[in-house]
Motif scaffolding. Structure first.
Motif, short mmCIF file in Angstrom:
data_model
loop_
_atom_site.label_atom_id
_atom_site.label_comp_id
_atom_site.label_asym_id
_atom_site.label_seq_id
_atom_site.Cartn_x
_atom_site.Cartn_y
_atom_site.Cartn_z
N LYS A 13 -24.56 61.38 -26.63
CA LYS A 13 -24.41 60.08 -26.04
C LYS A 13 -23.74 60.16 -24.49
O LYS A 13 -23.65 59.34 -23.72
N THR A 14 -22.82 61.25 -24.48
CA THR A 14 -22.07 61.47 -23.16
C THR A 14 -23.22 61.58 -21.99
O THR A 14 -23.08 60.93 -20.83
N ALA A 15 -24.42 62.24 -22.25
CA ALA A 15 -25.42 62.54 -21.35
C ALA A 15 -26.12 61.03 -20.97
O ALA A 15 -26.28 60.79 -19.82
N GLU A 16 -26.21 60.46 -22.04
CA GLU A 16 -27.08 58.98 -22.04
C GLU A 16 -26.03 58.26 -21.13
O GLU A 16 -26.66 57.33 -20.11
N LEU A 17 -24.45 57.96 -21.34
CA LEU A 17 -23.58 57.48 -20.70
C LEU A 17 -23.78 57.70 -19.02
O LEU A 17 -23.58 56.72 -18.23
N LYS A 18 -23.81 59.07 -18.82
CA LYS A 18 -23.90 59.61 -17.35
C LYS A 18 -25.22 59.02 -16.73
O LYS A 18 -25.38 58.62 -15.56
N THR A 19 -26.26 59.23 -17.53
CA THR A 19 -27.64 58.56 -16.76
C THR A 19 -27.62 57.07 -16.58
O THR A 19 -28.01 56.43 -15.51
N ASP A 20 -26.79 56.31 -17.70
CA ASP A 20 -26.97 54.90 -17.13
C ASP A 20 -25.87 54.29 -16.20
O ASP A 20 -26.47 53.67 -15.52
N SER A 21 -24.93 55.21 -16.13
CA SER A 21 -23.96 54.84 -14.81
C SER A 21 -24.84 55.11 -13.51
O SER A 21 -24.16 54.62 -12.41
N ASN A 22 -25.55 55.93 -13.51
CA ASN A 22 -26.49 56.32 -12.25
C ASN A 22 -27.66 55.69 -12.14
O ASN A 22 -28.37 55.90 -10.92
N LYS A 23 -27.75 54.63 -12.84
CA LYS A 23 -29.03 53.70 -12.68
C LYS A 23 -28.74 52.96 -11.10
O LYS A 23 -27.62 52.48 -10.84
N LEU A 24 -29.84 52.58 -10.46
CA LEU A 24 -29.92 51.90 -9.37
C LEU A 24 -29.91 50.57 -9.39
O LEU A 24 -30.55 49.94 -10.49
N ASN A 25 -29.15 49.86 -8.50
CA ASN A 25 -28.90 48.23 -8.65
C ASN A 25 -30.09 47.75 -7.78
O ASN A 25 -29.94 47.85 -6.64
N SER A 26 -31.03 47.33 -8.42
CA SER A 26 -32.33 46.78 -7.66
C SER A 26 -31.86 45.57 -6.82
O SER A 26 -32.84 45.33 -5.84
N ASP A 27 -30.78 44.87 -7.16
CA ASP A 27 -30.55 43.61 -6.58
C ASP A 27 -29.89 44.07 -5.13
O ASP A 27 -29.83 42.98 -4.10
N LEU A 28 -29.63 45.18 -4.89
CA LEU A 28 -29.20 45.44 -3.73
C LEU A 28 -30.13 46.05 -2.45
O LEU A 28 -29.89 45.94 -1.47
N ILE A 29 -31.44 46.23 -2.97
CA ILE A 29 -32.55 46.49 -2.08
C ILE A 29 -32.79 45.31 -1.50
O ILE A 29 -33.06 44.32 -1.92
N GLY A 30 -33.10 45.63 0.00
CA GLY A 30 -33.71 44.41 0.93
C GLY A 30 -32.98 44.61 2.16
O GLY A 30 -32.29 45.43 2.70
N ILE A 31 -33.11 43.45 2.92
CA ILE A 31 -32.73 43.25 4.37
C ILE A 31 -31.68 42.46 4.58
O ILE A 31 -31.56 41.19 3.75
N TYR A 32 -30.57 42.77 5.26
CA TYR A 32 -29.36 41.89 5.54
C TYR A 32 -29.32 41.60 6.95
O TYR A 32 -29.60 42.61 7.90
N GLU A 33 -28.56 40.64 7.35
CA GLU A 33 -28.61 40.29 8.76
C GLU A 33 -27.31 39.79 9.29
O GLU A 33 -26.63 38.97 8.33
N TYR A 34 -26.63 40.28 10.13
CA TYR A 34 -25.53 39.73 10.83
C TYR A 34 -25.73 38.91 12.02
O TYR A 34 -26.68 39.49 12.82
N LYS A 35 -25.46 37.62 11.87
CA LYS A 35 -25.84 36.78 12.91
C LYS A 35 -24.92 36.88 14.25
O LYS A 35 -23.61 36.79 14.09
N THR A 36 -25.35 36.97 15.35
CA THR A 36 -24.57 36.90 16.69
C THR A 36 -24.93 35.69 17.41
O THR A 36 -25.67 35.09 17.28
N PRO A 37 -23.88 35.41 18.36
CA PRO A 37 -24.39 34.12 19.23
C PRO A 37 -25.62 34.36 19.86
O PRO A 37 -26.40 33.24 19.96
N GLU A 38 -26.12 35.26 20.13
CA GLU A 38 -27.57 35.48 20.82
C GLU A 38 -28.32 36.17 19.76
O GLU A 38 -28.25 37.41 19.22
N GLN A 39 -29.30 35.50 19.25
CA GLN A 39 -30.13 35.87 18.12
C GLN A 39 -30.68 37.28 18.39
O GLN A 39 -30.74 38.12 17.44
N SER A 40 -31.02 37.40 19.58
CA SER A 40 -31.73 38.76 19.94
C SER A 40 -31.10 40.12 19.80
O SER A 40 -31.12 41.16 19.44
N GLU A 41 -29.41 39.87 19.75
CA GLU A 41 -28.63 40.81 19.44
C GLU A 41 -28.05 41.08 17.84
O GLU A 41 -27.06 41.61 17.56
N ASN A 42 -28.71 40.27 16.99
CA ASN A 42 -28.54 40.35 15.64
C ASN A 42 -28.45 41.83 14.97
O ASN A 42 -29.26 42.67 15.57
#
Length: 165
Positions: free
Chosen positions: A21-50
């Motif tokens: 059970k302890t090993a299962e808990l450790k494995t479950d806590s190390n699961k990857l959050n697929s919601d974080l996978i992706g592309i993120y953008e920070y917008k600057t006043p000049e779009q080419s500098e994002n």
């Protein structure tokens, strides 16, 4: 004697199940959050500098790339694309660092259809100041806090929004 042997067997069995059970808990806590996978953008006043962050996985571990810009002190803006070093992703917090950055005159965050187009770009310098980021995960993306010994952060606080399909 028979009762003691049975008691020892029962305790041993319970101990084995407890370890599982302890090993299962450790494995479950190390699961990857697929919601974080992706592309993120920070917008600057000049779009080419994002700025962009790309989060993906490789061999069951998170990997990230940071595409950003750096003010060249009166000579315009230079671009870089670096691996996010020492990337740590926890429940609501992320931290990473960006070390030496090869600087370019054009953005590296683009789709290259032909290798010859990529080869035209050459570095115009190297920025050696380390950037340290602490990140808060928000509903729509990330809120980054940047620290730099010599003030090389684009902003002290950057709000990145996740790009949708």
């Amino acid at each position: 004697m028979k009762n003691i042997t049975i008691l020892i067997l029962i305790l041993s069995f319970m101990s084995c199940n407890s370890d599982k059970k302890t090993a299962e808990l450790k494995t479950d806590s190390n699961k990857l959050n697929s919601d974080l996978i992706g592309i993120y953008e920070y917008k600057t006043p000049e779009q080419s500098e994002n700025h962009y962050i790309v989060i993906d996985t490789l061999n069951r571990k998170y990997n990230g790339l940071y595409y950003g810009t750096e003010d060249s002190g009166g000579h315009g803006v230079f671009f870089f694309g670096n691996k996010m070093e020492s990337l740590i992703i926890e429940k609501k917090k992320i931290s990473f660092e960006i070390g030496n950055r090869e600087l370019y005159e054009t953005t590296l965050m683009r789709i290259v259809k032909h290798k010859r187009n990529l080869e035209k770009d050459s570095t115009i310098g190297i920025s050696k100041c380390q950037l340290k980021y602490s990140v808060e995960i928000t509903k729509s993306g990330f809120k980054l806090n940047c620290e730099s010994e010599y003030g090389y952060c684009w902003e002290n606080e950057l709000n990145f929004e996740k790009l949708t399909k």
